[in-house]
Motif scaffolding. Structure first.
Motif, PDB file in Angstrom:
ATOM      1  N   ILE A  63      18.182   0.620  80.139  1.00 53.84           N
ATOM      2  CA  ILE A  63      17.137   0.531  81.155  1.00 53.84           C
ATOM      3  C   ILE A  63      15.774   0.386  80.502  1.00 53.84           C
ATOM      4  CG2 ILE A  63      15.947   1.797  82.992  1.00 53.84           C
ATOM      5  CD1 ILE A  63      18.663   3.111  83.642  1.00 53.84           C
ATOM      6  N   VAL A  64      15.514   1.189  79.489  1.00 53.07           N
ATOM      7  CA  VAL A  64      14.214   1.163  78.817  1.00 53.07           C
ATOM      8  C   VAL A  64      13.974  -0.190  78.145  1.00 53.07           C
ATOM      9  CG1 VAL A  64      12.854   2.170  76.946  1.00 53.07           C
ATOM     10  CG2 VAL A  64      14.103   3.663  78.522  1.00 53.07           C
ATOM     11  N   LEU A  65      14.989  -0.750  77.529  1.00 56.01           N
ATOM     12  CA  LEU A  65      14.834  -2.055  76.875  1.00 56.01           C
ATOM     13  C   LEU A  65      14.434  -3.139  77.881  1.00 56.01           C
ATOM     14  CD1 LEU A  65      17.831  -1.989  74.379  1.00 56.01           C
ATOM     15  CD2 LEU A  65      15.438  -2.417  73.764  1.00 56.01           C
ATOM     16  N   VAL A  66      15.042  -3.129  79.051  1.00 54.44           N
ATOM     17  CA  VAL A  66      14.687  -4.102  80.092  1.00 54.44           C
ATOM     18  C   VAL A  66      13.233  -3.908  80.517  1.00 54.44           C
ATOM     19  CG1 VAL A  66      15.118  -4.797  82.487  1.00 54.44           C
ATOM     20  CG2 VAL A  66      17.043  -4.412  80.939  1.00 54.44           C
ATOM     21  N   GLN A  67      12.843  -2.658  80.681  1.00 53.12           N
ATOM     22  CA  GLN A  67      11.479  -2.379  81.118  1.00 53.12           C
ATOM     23  C   GLN A  67      10.454  -2.725  80.038  1.00 53.12           C
ATOM     24  OE1 GLN A  67      11.269   1.619  82.725  1.00 53.12           O
ATOM     25  NE2 GLN A  67      12.645   1.136  84.419  1.00 53.12           N
ATOM     26  N   LEU A  68      10.770  -2.448  78.797  1.00 54.91           N
ATOM     27  CA  LEU A  68       9.864  -2.830  77.707  1.00 54.91           C
ATOM     28  C   LEU A  68       9.630  -4.333  77.685  1.00 54.91           C
ATOM     29  CD1 LEU A  68      11.106  -0.566  74.755  1.00 54.91           C
ATOM     30  CD2 LEU A  68       8.843  -0.480  75.832  1.00 54.91           C
ATOM     31  N   GLN A  69      10.690  -5.095  77.896  1.00 55.94           N
ATOM     32  CA  GLN A  69      10.544  -6.549  77.918  1.00 55.94           C
ATOM     33  C   GLN A  69       9.624  -6.982  79.047  1.00 55.94           C
ATOM     34  OE1 GLN A  69      12.086  -8.927  75.619  1.00 55.94           O
ATOM     35  NE2 GLN A  69      10.342  -9.971  76.566  1.00 55.94           N
ATOM     36  N   GLY A  70       9.801  -6.368  80.211  1.00 57.60           N
ATOM     37  CA  GLY A  70       8.939  -6.698  81.337  1.00 57.60           C
ATOM     38  C   GLY A  70       7.494  -6.314  81.104  1.00 57.60           C
ATOM     39  N   ILE A  71       7.275  -5.182  80.455  1.00 56.93           N
ATOM     40  CA  ILE A  71       5.919  -4.733  80.137  1.00 56.93           C
ATOM     41  C   ILE A  71       5.233  -5.735  79.204  1.00 56.93           C
ATOM     42  CG2 ILE A  71       4.646  -2.971  78.844  1.00 56.93           C
ATOM     43  CD1 ILE A  71       6.660  -0.909  80.021  1.00 56.93           C
ATOM     44  N   ALA A  72       5.952  -6.197  78.208  1.00 57.82           N
ATOM     45  CA  ALA A  72       5.394  -7.197  77.287  1.00 57.82           C
ATOM     46  C   ALA A  72       5.138  -8.522  78.004  1.00 57.82           C
ATOM     47  CB  ALA A  72       6.328  -7.408  76.103  1.00 57.82           C
ATOM     48  N   ASP A  73       6.064  -8.935  78.839  1.00 61.99           N
ATOM     49  CA  ASP A  73       5.935 -10.220  79.519  1.00 61.99           C
ATOM     50  C   ASP A  73       4.738 -10.260  80.469  1.00 61.99           C
ATOM     51  OD1 ASP A  73       8.158 -11.134  78.196  1.00 61.99           O
ATOM     52  OD2 ASP A  73       9.534 -10.908  79.889  1.00 61.99           O
ATOM     53  N   ARG A  74       4.348  -9.099  80.993  1.00 63.66           N
ATOM     54  CA  ARG A  74       3.203  -9.070  81.908  1.00 63.66           C
ATOM     55  C   ARG A  74       1.882  -8.851  81.174  1.00 63.66           C
ATOM     56  NH1 ARG A  74       4.923  -6.952  87.870  1.00 63.66           N
ATOM     57  NH2 ARG A  74       2.866  -7.843  88.315  1.00 63.66           N
ATOM     58  N   GLY A  75       1.925  -8.843  79.843  1.00 63.56           N
ATOM     59  CA  GLY A  75       0.681  -8.903  79.086  1.00 63.56           C
ATOM     60  C   GLY A  75       0.249  -7.662  78.349  1.00 63.56           C
ATOM     61  N   ALA A  76       1.018  -6.574  78.409  1.00 66.90           N
ATOM     62  CA  ALA A  76       0.619  -5.364  77.702  1.00 66.90           C
ATOM     63  C   ALA A  76       0.622  -5.595  76.197  1.00 66.90           C
ATOM     64  CB  ALA A  76       1.549  -4.203  78.046  1.00 66.90           C
ATOM     65  N   ASN A  77      -0.334  -4.974  75.518  1.00 70.22           N
ATOM     66  CA  ASN A  77      -0.395  -5.037  74.060  1.00 70.22           C
ATOM     67  C   ASN A  77       0.358  -3.893  73.398  1.00 70.22           C
ATOM     68  OD1 ASN A  77      -3.528  -5.815  75.060  1.00 70.22           O
ATOM     69  ND2 ASN A  77      -2.516  -7.309  73.748  1.00 70.22           N
ATOM     70  N   PHE A  78       0.509  -2.796  74.108  1.00 81.52           N
ATOM     71  CA  PHE A  78       1.121  -1.616  73.497  1.00 81.52           C
ATOM     72  C   PHE A  78       1.693  -0.700  74.573  1.00 81.52           C
ATOM     73  CE2 PHE A  78      -3.157  -0.324  74.571  1.00 81.52           C
ATOM     74  CZ  PHE A  78      -3.004   0.976  75.033  1.00 81.52           C
ATOM     75  N   VAL A  79       2.501   0.227  74.143  1.00 82.57           N
ATOM     76  CA  VAL A  79       2.929   1.348  74.965  1.00 82.57           C
ATOM     77  C   VAL A  79       2.602   2.627  74.199  1.00 82.57           C
ATOM     78  CG1 VAL A  79       4.728   0.219  76.330  1.00 82.57           C
ATOM     79  CG2 VAL A  79       5.281   1.099  74.050  1.00 82.57           C
ATOM     80  N   THR A  80       2.274   3.673  74.943  1.00 82.12           N
ATOM     81  CA  THR A  80       2.052   4.985  74.340  1.00 82.12           C
ATOM     82  C   THR A  80       3.143   5.923  74.843  1.00 82.12           C
ATOM     83  OG1 THR A  80      -0.329   4.721  74.082  1.00 82.12           O
ATOM     84  CG2 THR A  80       0.508   6.971  74.195  1.00 82.12           C
ATOM     85  N   LEU A  81       3.852   6.510  73.910  1.00 77.13           N
ATOM     86  CA  LEU A  81       4.909   7.461  74.246  1.00 77.13           C
ATOM     87  C   LEU A  81       4.308   8.862  74.248  1.00 77.13           C
ATOM     88  CD1 LEU A  81       7.896   8.159  74.748  1.00 77.13           C
ATOM     89  CD2 LEU A  81       8.149   8.363  72.255  1.00 77.13           C
TER      90      LEU A  81
END
Length: 387
Positions: A63-81
């Motif tokens: 689930i997280v991998l799918v969401q990470l891909q979507g986050i990148a595709d919509r333009g995010a530069n980074f994620v903070t855990l």
């Protein structure tokens, strides 16, 4: 060539020069202004869907991998855990949001795998890759705000030496988990690691002890490992405080007329007194609560207040928004996000923003989960390039 022709030519050169300057400036800002997500859960129910402690479960990771891909595709530069430490070692619990204090071997392995997965993500729109930041939070048995040096700290009242040993072991586990994860260009995936969030010296019990005791080693260990160590602060972003030009601070004249910087100034002053270095960029939570003003006007005032008040301490005029609202109303969210984006375009002092998700990102009781309209926080030209 006639006088009018010469004048027209001169005007053309003048305007052309301005256009070139603005284009260069905007391009430069777009290259340094980064937008990201406080991403720590795959659903709105924070206690059940916080994923770090569950990342060894294949379905959670998928689930997280799918969401990470979507986050990148919509333009995010980074994620903070964001990681909340506070569970007793060996305790079986369904509180998935609460990590062990100190960090367990399984959680260390999970963080390593998650970091590797973030490094593997590449936008399908423009091929950019994500980077990762990590922010640490301390609750339960790790809650330093409970107790004191005599009684001990946290809900189990650990003595100070044991508490500090667990902080140090947790720091070392994090470094172990992320030190071998690199981007495709060979740079380290993780950029910043925050020891503490929303530092408010004088407002939170024992925070002065926590910072003065643990920040020096944290600074050294994180730096040696190649990452940027930091803490972040809190702006009191109520409109009546932001616009209170008549405010007189009872202790620090530098805050006169700059009331929203009340806790940021006091916390940085604490660092200076204790000869602890300021973060390279001054990051702070910025939850703007407005009445009648625009978000753009309030954002401008906040950063001007930071420039005016914090410069007295010789703090850098470089800022990041470490947490902020993600409103569920599309119109309000876009106006809010664009207030920061357009401020960054006009002045490079703001170079970083990430919005909160769950819990309470849209206001008390309003929890936000994937998907995210990241484009609402991106500068206009950058949005065109990714759509």
């Amino acid at each position: 060539m006639s006088y009018s022709e010469i004048l027209s030519f001169v005007q053309f050169i003048h305007y052309f020069t301005i256009i070139i300057f603005l284009t260069f400036n905007i391009t430069n800002v777009l290259s340094i202004y980064e937008v990201g997500v406080d991403y720590h859960a795959f659903g709105t129910n924070f206690t059940e869907t916080a994923f770090l402690t569950q990342y060894h479960i294949s379905n959670v990771r998928s689930i997280v991998l799918v969401q990470l891909q979507g986050i990148a595709d919509r333009g995010a530069n980074f994620v903070t855990l964001d990681i909340w430490f506070g569970s007793e070692p060996g305790k079986i619990t369904d509180e998935h949001w609460l990590a062990t204090f100190p960090m367990s071997a399984q959680e260390t392995t999970n963080l390593n795998q998650y970091a590797a997965d973030v490094a593997s993500i590449q936008s399908k729109i423009d091929d950019h890759r994500l980077h990762l930041n990590i922010a640490l939070f301390w609750l339960g048995i790790a809650d330093y705000k409970i107790g004191n040096l005599t009684e001990g700290f946290g809900s189990d009242y650990l003595n100070a030496s044991e508490f500090t040993a667990r902080i140090e072991k947790t720091t070392d586990c994090i470094i172990t988990a992320i030190s071998n994860i690199r981007c495709s260009d060979g740079t380290l995936l993780v950029q910043t690691v925050y020891l503490e969030a929303e530092v408010m010296i004088g407002a939170k019990p024992n925070q002065d002890w926590f910072i003065s005791t643990h920040y020096p080693r944290f600074l050294n260990q994180i730096t040696v490992a190649g990452f940027t160590p930091a803490i972040y602060f809190l702006v009191d972003a109520r409109e009546e405080y932001i616009l209170d030009k008549d405010y007189i601070d009872p202790q620090y004249p530098a805050l006169n007329g700059h009331r929203c910087m009340y806790w940021v100034y006091r916390s940085l002053n604490f660092l200076k007194i204790h000869q602890l270095p300021f973060p390279k960029r001054i990051d702070f939570s910025c939850y703007i609560d407005r009445n009648t003003s625009t978000y753009a006007n309030l954002t401008y005032h906040i950063l001007n207040d930071a420039d005016a008040a914090l410069s007295v301490l010789d703090a850098p005029k470089s800022y990041g928004i470490a947490e902020t609202y993600y409103f569920i109303d599309d119109t309000q969210r876009k106006e809010f996000g664009q207030a920061f984006a357009l401020e960054a375009l006009s002045n490079p002092r703001l170079s970083h923003i990430r919005f909160w998700t769950t819990p309470d990102a849209g206001g008390k009781g309003i929890h936000i989960a994937y998907p995210f309209a990241i484009e609402d926080f991106l500068p206009p030209l950058k949005k065109i390039s990714i759509n």
